[in-house]
Design a protein around this motif. Structure first.
Motif, PDB file in Angstrom:
ATOM      1  N   UNK A 243      28.465  44.158  35.908  1.00  0.00           N
ATOM      2  CA  UNK A 243      28.586  43.439  37.375  1.00  0.00           C
ATOM      3  C   UNK A 243      28.857  44.643  38.227  1.00  0.00           C
ATOM      4  N   UNK A 244      27.982  44.837  39.203  1.00  0.00           N
ATOM      5  CA  UNK A 244      28.079  46.126  40.095  1.00  0.00           C
ATOM      6  C   UNK A 244      28.248  45.667  41.315  1.00  0.00           C
ATOM      7  N   UNK A 245      28.351  46.762  42.278  1.00  0.00           N
ATOM      8  CA  UNK A 245      28.374  46.537  43.864  1.00  0.00           C
ATOM      9  C   UNK A 245      29.417  45.556  44.177  1.00  0.00           C
ATOM     10  N   UNK A 246      28.843  44.689  45.244  1.00  0.00           N
ATOM     11  CA  UNK A 246      29.778  43.736  45.741  1.00  0.00           C
ATOM     12  C   UNK A 246      30.161  42.550  44.850  1.00  0.00           C
ATOM     13  N   UNK A 247      29.223  42.052  44.215  1.00  0.00           N
ATOM     14  CA  UNK A 247      29.713  41.089  43.087  1.00  0.00           C
ATOM     15  C   UNK A 247      30.776  41.623  42.062  1.00  0.00           C
ATOM     16  N   UNK A 248      30.868  42.835  41.694  1.00  0.00           N
ATOM     17  CA  UNK A 248      31.801  43.637  41.105  1.00  0.00           C
ATOM     18  C   UNK A 248      33.081  43.659  41.573  1.00  0.00           C
ATOM     19  N   UNK A 249      33.016  43.934  42.967  1.00  0.00           N
ATOM     20  CA  UNK A 249      34.483  44.069  43.749  1.00  0.00           C
ATOM     21  C   UNK A 249      35.014  42.735  43.905  1.00  0.00           C
TER      22      UNK A 249
END
Length: 372
Positions: A243-249
């Motif tokens: 889960x990378x990027x904005x979803x990860x944040x």
């Protein structure tokens, strides 16, 4: 919540949080490279023992529980033990997968010891999957130990996404299964059984996602925040879940154990599986003649040998064991495939355009080695 809605909500939260709030938030996926290596020269174990045991611990395990501890008898004489606190009773009630993981640990140990100039003498102690003492190992200096590229252990990674659908090349299949073909059953993406196993994997994940005991167990092993992940050094992080990027944040900052139990999280999991199973070269089943503890240990070693061959060929491996963990699906798979042997692993294989670095965390050696 679908992905578009999820991203919209996450973006709105970022704007609402403002610059200062964002800077104070959990902004980056924590990965293995972010944590200093555990190869220090502390007095126990000896430096080369510490290195061997650290590389051993890079073996895979369900939910990255790392279900082992090591009884330190004396220098170069240890007992590999079964850690009951790391069991997964909801999805692995007989500890079958636990023993397979300990088998993978011992395979890494043998390779790492050989790389350091030692031979290993193993003696299986466990009579059941629940026994505490599993394998005794004694290391002795070797005149000429078999060379092994230790970077294969360092760089092994479970990759879940972005598989190509290219057919597995015969020479690559031969390389992966060399000398052990009788324990492997490959189902290419052109076979009718491929679509069947896709369907069964999706259904097994649907059953498991809505089985509260299994979902609650998963929640216990998800490390949403980087602080929690760095402190525990096990479990599933946003990086290992890819889960990378904005979803990860968003997930790191606003999700918790309760989130895992919500229908939206369960549905997202199932949707992800639906996408994953359509992307692969096929399924590889790893079998064994029986389910004895000794056989499971050897099968775990065999699986690890396979895992340590794939990266050089640009092939990813994703264990998807749910079809073996849900009894109704397992019975259907056994009846339909009629292999005769026990199925111990269901692995999704596929080529990658680019192989990512390892991200899963590991506990320090001092946390799983106990001197007696």
């Amino acid at each position: 919540m679908n992905r578009r809605r999820f991203l919209s909500v996450a973006g709105g939260v970022v704007l609402a949080a403002g610059g200062a709030g964002y800077l104070l938030s959990d902004r980056k996926n924590i990965v293995r490279a972010d944590i200093a290596s555990d190869l220090s020269d502390k007095p126990l174990p000896k430096p080369d023992e510490r290195e061997i045991l650290y590389f051993s611990s890079l073996a895979p395990s369900g939910h990255n529980t790392q279900p082992w501890w090591v009884k330190y008898i004396e220098p170069y004489h240890w007992v590999i033990c079964n850690d009951k606190t790391k069991w997964l009773p909801a999805v692995d009630p007989t500890q079958r997968e636990t023993i397979l993981s300990i088998g993978a640990f011992t395979q890494n140990l043998e390779y790492a010891a050989g790389n350091a100039g030692y031979n290993c003498q193993f003696r299986t102690l466990a009579q059941s999957n629940q026994d505490v003492e599993v394998v005794e190992v004694t290391l002795g200096k070797a005149g000429s130990a078999a060379a092994f590229d230790i970077n294969r252990i360092k760089n092994r990674r479970t990759v879940r996404s972005n598989y190509l659908s290219d057919t597995l090349k015969k020479e690559d299949a031969d390389h992966l299964m060399s000398a052990e073909q009788e324990f492997f059953y490959f189902i290419p993406n052109s076979a009718k059984e491929y679509a069947y196993l896709n369907e069964q994997t999706i259904e097994a994940n649907r059953i498991q996602a809505y089985r509260d005991a299994a979902q609650s167990e998963l929640a216990d092993w998800v490390r949403f925040s980087s602080k929690d992940a760095a402190a525990r050094r096990d479990g599933l992080t946003t990086a290992t879940m890819e889960i990378e990027g904005l979803p990860g944040w968003f997930v790191r900052n606003f999700y918790n154990k309760t989130s895992v139990m919500q229908n939206s999280f369960r549905d997202q999991t199932i949707d992800k599986v639906k996408t994953q199973v359509t992307q692969s070269a096929g399924w590889l089943l790893v079998t064994s003649p029986d389910n004895s503890t000794a056989t499971l240990l050897e099968t775990g070693r065999r699986m690890q040998r396979l895992f340590l061959k794939v990266r050089e060929k640009g092939i990813a491996v994703h264990p998807m064991t749910q079809a073996l963990e849900e009894p109704s699906i397992k019975d259907s798979v056994y009846q339909s495939l009629a292999l005769g042997d026990e199925i111990q692993f269901v692995l999704r294989l596929g080529y990658l355009k680019e192989y990512p670095a390892p991200v899963s965390l590991r506990r320090p050696v001092d946390r799983f080695v106990v001197s007696v």
